[in-house]
Scaffold this active site. Structure first.
Site, mmCIF file in Angstrom:
data_model
loop_
_atom_site.group_PDB
_atom_site.id
_atom_site.type_symbol
_atom_site.label_atom_id
_atom_site.label_comp_id
_atom_site.label_asym_id
_atom_site.label_seq_id
_atom_site.Cartn_x
_atom_site.Cartn_y
_atom_site.Cartn_z
ATOM 1 N N GLU A 145 3.664 -5.998 7.244
ATOM 2 C CA GLU A 145 3.113 -4.858 7.995
ATOM 3 C C GLU A 145 3.682 -4.745 9.400
ATOM 4 O O GLU A 145 3.858 -3.654 9.932
ATOM 5 C CB GLU A 145 1.578 -4.972 8.072
ATOM 6 C CG GLU A 145 0.863 -4.713 6.762
ATOM 7 C CD GLU A 145 0.773 -5.928 5.847
ATOM 8 O OE1 GLU A 145 1.427 -6.965 6.109
ATOM 9 O OE2 GLU A 145 0.037 -5.829 4.852
ATOM 10 N N ALA A 160 0.862 -1.175 0.000
ATOM 11 C CA ALA A 160 0.000 0.000 0.000
ATOM 12 C C ALA A 160 0.902 1.230 0.000
ATOM 13 O O ALA A 160 2.118 1.129 0.093
ATOM 14 C CB ALA A 160 -0.899 -0.010 1.225
ATOM 15 N N GLY A 220 -0.247 -5.030 0.871
ATOM 16 C CA GLY A 220 -1.460 -4.867 0.080
ATOM 17 C C GLY A 220 -1.382 -5.579 -1.263
ATOM 18 O O GLY A 220 -2.397 -6.009 -1.808
ATOM 19 N N GLU A 273 -2.281 -9.085 -0.547
ATOM 20 C CA GLU A 273 -3.720 -9.114 -0.246
ATOM 21 C C GLU A 273 -4.556 -8.965 -1.510
ATOM 22 O O GLU A 273 -5.577 -9.636 -1.680
ATOM 23 C CB GLU A 273 -4.061 -8.004 0.755
ATOM 24 C CG GLU A 273 -3.480 -8.273 2.138
ATOM 25 C CD GLU A 273 -3.646 -7.103 3.089
ATOM 26 O OE1 GLU A 273 -3.235 -5.986 2.724
ATOM 27 O OE2 GLU A 273 -4.184 -7.310 4.184
#
Ligand SMILES: *[C@@H]1O[C@H](CO)[C@@H](O)[C@H](O)[C@H]1NC(C)=O
Length: 291
Positions: free
Chosen positions: A165, A99, A142, A145
């Protein structure tokens, strides 16, 4: 939701406002231009929707604008009667390195909770048409994901998957702890989420995270071929099959089997089921009309 590749950190930039001018080489949907993705249809029959994440300088960091564009492209493909499957890919170097950390750096809890931060990412997992992720390079945070929201993951030989993360003092926020655990089991998921360690393409294959591994330069065409194979079947019945498999992650075995049975029975209300079985009996290829 984050990236692990530390030297890439310097490259990550927040989304810019969309430029007013259109530039050559960009492709457009009916909804207008895209800044962060390339969108087209591929396959011999142009029946595979193709989305390429295209923020090369940021290793395809998934900023808000990029994910909104992915959502719009998916909306378009969802209603396009010619499209029977969708491929999402990145570059050879990065599917998506995470992200956008700069976008998150100064965000408060109140902003995250109040705005339901990352909720719109979920669009990828609610598409009814089958979605294939073709992952070359980094699929971190991300990026991992996003790949796991797709129905099938193909990996290039150099792919790396991870949920780093924890190294940034946070945890996955777009399904990482849930989908990874369901895909690879508790021990490996815990190890990845708690240490931030990555796994490579072979490990991802062994653990069941991905279904196939291909040489880097063949990955995208193989993913499109898989999309073409899927698109040659009844789109109506494919949606039922996808719904049934996805139910396996939500329901008890008894409830899942009941849903499957109902959907199986429902295929008998379609012309395509009749055509498929008739073609089989007549020893010819079925011609599905998505009806
Ligand atoms: C976040 O806040 C710090 C301290 O106020 C500031 O130095 C930094 O530039 C901010 N980051 C972003 C991406 O706006």
């Amino acid at each position: 939701m984050a990236f692990i590749c530390r030297n890439a950190a310097l490259l990550l930039k927040p989304c810019r406002a969309a430029p007013a001018l259109l530039s050559a080489g960009r492709l457009y949907s009916s909804g207008g231009q895209y800044e962060y993705i390339l969108v087209e249809k591929r396959g011999e029959k142009n029946n595979v929707g193709f989305i390429q994440l295209n923020r090369p300088k940021a290793l395809n960091a998934l900023c808000d604008g990029l994910m909104k564009e992915v959502g719009r492209a998916l909306d378009d493909f969802e209603v396009d009667a010619d499209v029977g499957a969708i491929v999402i890919t990145g570059s050879d170097r990065a599917f998506a390195a995470g992200a956008d950390i700069k976008e998150m750096q100064n965000r408060t809890f109140q902003e995250c909770y109040g705005g339901n931060f990352l909720a719109h990412w979920n669009r990828v997992s609610t598409v009814r048409k089958p979605v294939i992720a073709a992952v070359n390079g980094f699929a971190l945070g991300g990026g991992c994901e996003l790949a796991m929201m797709c129905d099938i993951i193909y990996a290039g030989e150099k792919a790396q998957f991870g949920q780093p993360e924890i190294l940034l003092g946070t945890i996955p926020g777009a399904g990482g702890t849930q989908r990874l655990t369901r895909a690879v089991g508790k021990s490996l998921a815990m190890e990845m989420v708690l240490t931030g360690d990555r796994i490579n393409a072979q490990e991802a294959k062994q653990s069941g995270l991905v279904s196939k591994v291909y040489p880097v330069d063949q990955l995208v065409s193989e993913a499109v071929k898989c999309g073409e194979k899927i698109a040659s079947n009844s789109k109506l019945v494919s949606a039922m099959a996808k719904e049934a498999v996805n139910a396996a992650f939500e329901l008890t075995l008894a409830e899942g089997n009941r849903l499957e049975k109902r959907l199986f029975h429902a295929t008998f209300a379609t012309d395509d089921r009749k055509e498929g079985m008739t073609a089989f009996v007549e020893k010819r290829k079925a011609s599905f009309q998505d009806n």
